[in-house]
Design an enzyme around this catalytic site. Structure first.
Site, PDB file in Angstrom:
ATOM      1  N   GLU A  56       0.831  -1.207   0.000  1.00 48.03           N
ATOM      2  CA  GLU A  56       0.000   0.000   0.000  1.00 48.03           C
ATOM      3  C   GLU A  56       0.870   1.264   0.000  1.00 48.03           C
ATOM      4  O   GLU A  56       0.582   2.237  -0.697  1.00 48.03           O
ATOM      5  CB  GLU A  56      -0.955  -0.038   1.202  1.00 48.03           C
ATOM      6  CG  GLU A  56      -1.780   1.214   1.444  1.00 48.03           C
ATOM      7  CD  GLU A  56      -2.649   1.647   0.271  1.00 48.03           C
ATOM      8  OE1 GLU A  56      -2.806   0.891  -0.683  1.00 48.03           O
ATOM      9  OE2 GLU A  56      -3.149   2.789   0.315  1.00 48.03           O
ATOM     10  N   LYS A 110       0.699   4.121  -2.919  1.00 48.07           N
ATOM     11  CA  LYS A 110       0.397   5.534  -2.632  1.00 48.07           C
ATOM     12  C   LYS A 110       1.485   6.442  -3.180  1.00 48.07           C
ATOM     13  O   LYS A 110       1.205   7.478  -3.764  1.00 48.07           O
ATOM     14  CB  LYS A 110       0.259   5.697  -1.113  1.00 48.07           C
ATOM     15  CG  LYS A 110      -0.662   6.763  -0.692  1.00 48.07           C
ATOM     16  CD  LYS A 110      -2.068   6.274  -0.382  1.00 48.07           C
ATOM     17  CE  LYS A 110      -2.721   5.588  -1.537  1.00 48.07           C
ATOM     18  NZ  LYS A 110      -3.978   4.958  -1.208  1.00 48.07           N
ATOM     19  N   GLU A 170       1.299   6.622  -6.950  1.00 50.61           N
ATOM     20  CA  GLU A 170       0.067   7.295  -7.374  1.00 50.61           C
ATOM     21  C   GLU A 170       0.171   8.816  -7.274  1.00 50.61           C
ATOM     22  O   GLU A 170      -0.239   9.521  -8.190  1.00 50.61           O
ATOM     23  CB  GLU A 170      -1.054   6.782  -6.464  1.00 50.61           C
ATOM     24  CG  GLU A 170      -2.433   7.237  -6.808  1.00 50.61           C
ATOM     25  CD  GLU A 170      -3.483   6.620  -5.881  1.00 50.61           C
ATOM     26  OE1 GLU A 170      -3.123   6.152  -4.773  1.00 50.61           O
ATOM     27  OE2 GLU A 170      -4.661   6.631  -6.250  1.00 50.61           O
TER      28      GLU A 170
HETATM   29  C1  AGP Z   1      -6.194   4.163  -4.165  1.00 53.65           C
HETATM   30  O1  AGP Z   1      -5.440   5.209  -3.720  1.00 53.65           O
HETATM   31  C2  AGP Z   1      -6.632   4.188  -5.543  1.00 53.65           C
HETATM   32  N1  AGP Z   1      -7.154   5.425  -5.932  1.00 53.65           N
HETATM   33  C3  AGP Z   1      -7.319   2.944  -6.078  1.00 53.65           C
HETATM   34  O2  AGP Z   1      -6.378   1.923  -6.006  1.00 53.65           O
HETATM   35  C4  AGP Z   1      -8.631   2.451  -5.426  1.00 53.65           C
HETATM   36  O3  AGP Z   1      -8.368   1.973  -4.144  1.00 53.65           O
HETATM   37  C5  AGP Z   1      -9.241   1.363  -6.316  1.00 53.65           C
HETATM   38  O4  AGP Z   1      -9.567   1.913  -7.552  1.00 53.65           O
HETATM   39  C6  AGP Z   1     -10.454   0.721  -5.702  1.00 53.65           C
HETATM   40  O5  AGP Z   1     -11.513   1.614  -5.537  1.00 53.65           O
HETATM   41  P1  AGP Z   1     -12.758   1.249  -4.652  1.00 53.65           P
HETATM   42  O6  AGP Z   1     -12.297   1.020  -3.272  1.00 53.65           O
HETATM   43  O7  AGP Z   1     -13.675   2.419  -4.778  1.00 53.65           O
HETATM   44  O8  AGP Z   1     -13.359  -0.010  -5.235  1.00 53.65           O
END
Ligand code: AGP
Length: 594
Positions: free
Chosen positions: A468, A472, A475
């Protein structure tokens, strides 16, 4: 992905549309546009770029309008590909979220019939199809159009000859906001909060006609029906930055409250659903991205507390796996409750005969209709694209659930369960003490901002936290990062270690601690700068180039604390690099395409 807002009523339309879109821009920010009905004409303004790039003062007064903020799927971000789209006669304008799977064949047919297209998008076929089907009754044309398209969509249409809006959805969220002498529609509740908290959640196949004082909804069988009015629990302030420079930082700082609200009531009386109906011999966590990492932490939690073997699968891969003989409990995690891959996985799990439970943050989101049971995290709206407080509250839910299951399965004593519950009660304070150290953590990021590659390593329950942490950082800071089980580096990635490759090592005092010390020593011997996040320890202090020690906590509960430190590390690293932290490039908050 893609944010939609619509309004019909007496207010200043440009404020309603632009402010609404700004509250939705986490859903996509490749282009933005509005359409306003003005004196029987449709005024359009659309541009590549952000909502701020639209010229607000040019938007005329009008009684009805639609707006869109785009995450590009078909056709690159450009003025031409921005929504809304109008038909050849300029009578109808539409905005769309999702993907029209059969758009190619429809487009060919429409071109043969003389329609002229102005974009490369799949969305534009909708408005030309509407035009083609329209023999005077636009509602009927809308209903007919929906039968011709396949895929996932939320569609909002504006007409030039009346102030009514037409809307439909299939696998993409749409919420109708109920006002006084005005009504609204949006793809997410935050866009409505300034005007109303009373809403109706449309369901797949619904078609609604919305005027200033009427909302008519037809279900997929074309029956006029009533959808229940619900109250949004979130406040407007929850969806605003409240003095923080970024939503992400605000949301990191909201974690003590989010944990507290998520455990409130549930610790003393877990009556979310009847747990005794379920006695699974295995648990399967399914999710994407950060939610998948929460599920991965859950695997360790359930195996330890409830003694149930668990697996984690990415939603996008699950459907392609072979069904097992056993029928596990499938726990689907999704902040938004709209992630298309996770929705598809939920359907697949049901089809395989599994019991299904969804953990989501959004009331009435699509996934809640696909599963047997739902648990809501009480994180409040999460606007920053990077998930922070929702990861934390998802993991908190998993502790709660594992404790209840451990008791039901007679593998957890009442005493031990109470100790675990006490640990949960103490978490908000401990998170707060980390947040109070934000300057110290910020200072640790100076060298990280110069790196091109960063490794995150952890063991046991903190291995998913390493994943994780890396996600992060990638991202929001756009630095290549990879998470590994600490013992795996020497099986390949060691070849990449140099004095320019920082390694963030999570070291807590569980049964893996001595091995972790060994791993850190091996890394340091390759001259890579080591930043330790974990339990205070003299040996670690000697080995590490820099360290942040979390408050005392049993290792089983350490992931949440370690992760908050990693969130701050990512945030401040991205900040130093002047990244667009709340809206990182190429991403969107909820991913409603496969
Ligand atoms: C996390 O920082 C992301 N933006 C992304 O991985 C996100 O967790 C993933 O798209 C899942 O989204 P959800 O929890 O709305 O299903």
């Amino acid at each position: 992905m893609c944010g939609i807002v619509g309004y019909t009523g007496p207010k200043n339309i440009r404020d309603v549309l632009i402010d609404g879109l700004k509250r939705l821009d986490y859903r996509g920010y490749d282009s933005a546009g509005v359409g306003v009905r003005k004196e029987d004409e449709i005024y359009l303004q659309k541009k590549k770029g952000r909502i701020e790039d639209l010229s607000k003062e040019d938007i005329p007064e009008g009684k009805a309008g639609i707006g869109h903020t785009r995450w590009a799927t078909h056709g690159k971000p450009s003025d031409e590909n921005a929504h809304p789209f109008v038909d050849c006669r300029g009578e109808i304008a539409i905005v769309h979220n999702g993907i029209i799977d059969n758009f190619n064949s429809i487009k060919d047919e429409l071109i043969d019939k003389g329609h002229e297209f102005s974009s490369e998008t799949d969305s534009e076929v909708i408005v030309h199809l509407l035009e083609e089907n329209n023999d005077g009754d636009l509602l009927e044309a809308f209903k007919k159009t929906v039968t011709k398209i396949s895929g996932s969509y939320a569609i909002l249409a504006l007409r030039r000859d009346s102030s009514e809006l037409l809307v439909t959805r299939n696998q993409s969220p749409m919420v109708v906001g109920i006002g006084e002498d005005e009504n609204l529609v949006a793809s997410d509740a935050p866009a409505l909060l300034e005007h109303t908290k009373n809403v109706k959640y449309l369901q797949d196949g619904d078609i609604a006609r919305i005027t200033g004082d009427e909302i008519d909804i037809w279900n997929e069988d074309d029956q006029l029906i009533e959808r229940k009015t619900k109250k949004i629990e979130w406040d407007l302030e929850d969806a605003e930055k409240g003095g923080y420079e970024h939503f992400m930082l605000k949301e990191i700082f909201e974690q003590p409250k989010a944990i507290h609200e998520s455990i409130l009531g549930r610790l003393t009386n877990f009556d979310e659903f009847d747990l005794s109906k379920y006695d699974p011999n295995a648990i399967q966590f399914i999710a994407c991205g950060t939610s998948a990492h929460a599920g991965f932490v859950g695997k360790y939690i359930f195996e330890k507390i409830a003694k149930i073997p668990c697996t984690l699968e990415f939603s996008s891969e699950y459907r392609h796996s072979s069904p097992s003989e056993s029928y596990p409990l499938t726990i689907l995690l999704s902040q938004s409750g709209e992630t298309l891959d996770t929705m598809a996985a939920a359907r697949e799990a049901n089809q395989r005969g599994n019991d299904t439970l969804a953990i989501t943050n959004v009331l009435d989101s699509s996934i809640t209709r696909e599963v047997d049971e739902v648990m809501y995290t009480q994180a409040g709206p999460e606007i920053g694209v990077a998930a922070t407080k929702t990861f934390t509250t998802q993991v908190v839910m998993l502790y709660l659930l594992a404790i209840e299951m451990g008791i039901k399965r007679n593998v957890l004593s009442k005493d031990q369960a109470d100790k675990y519950r006490d640990e949960l009660r103490r978490l908000p304070r401990k998170v707060e003490s980390i947040l109070n150290d934000k300057e110290k953590i910020r200072d640790m990021t100076e060298s990280l901002a110069k790196a091109e590659d960063i490794f995150f390593v952890g063991r046991n329950i903190n291995y998913p936290v390493a994943l994780e942490g890396a996600l992060k950082l990638k991202e929001i800071a756009y630095i290549h990062a990879a998470g590994y089980p600490a013992g795996e580096l020497k099986h390949g990635p060691f070849a990449l270690l140099t004095e320019n490759t920082p390694v963030i090592a999570i070291a807590v005092k569980d049964e893996t601690f001595d091995k972790m010390l060994g791993n850190i020593g091996e890394i340091a011997a390759r001259d890579s700068p080591v930043i330790v996040v974990g339990d205070k320890d003299k040996e670690l202090e000697k080995l590490a180039d820099d360290a942040y020690f979390i408050p005392d906590v049993p290792p089983l509960f350490s992931p949440l604390l370690v992760n908050v430190v990693l969130q701050l590390i990512s945030y401040y690293t991205a900040y130093r690099l002047d990244r667009d932290i709340d809206k990182p490039r190429n991403l969107a908050k909820s991913v409603t395409v496969e």
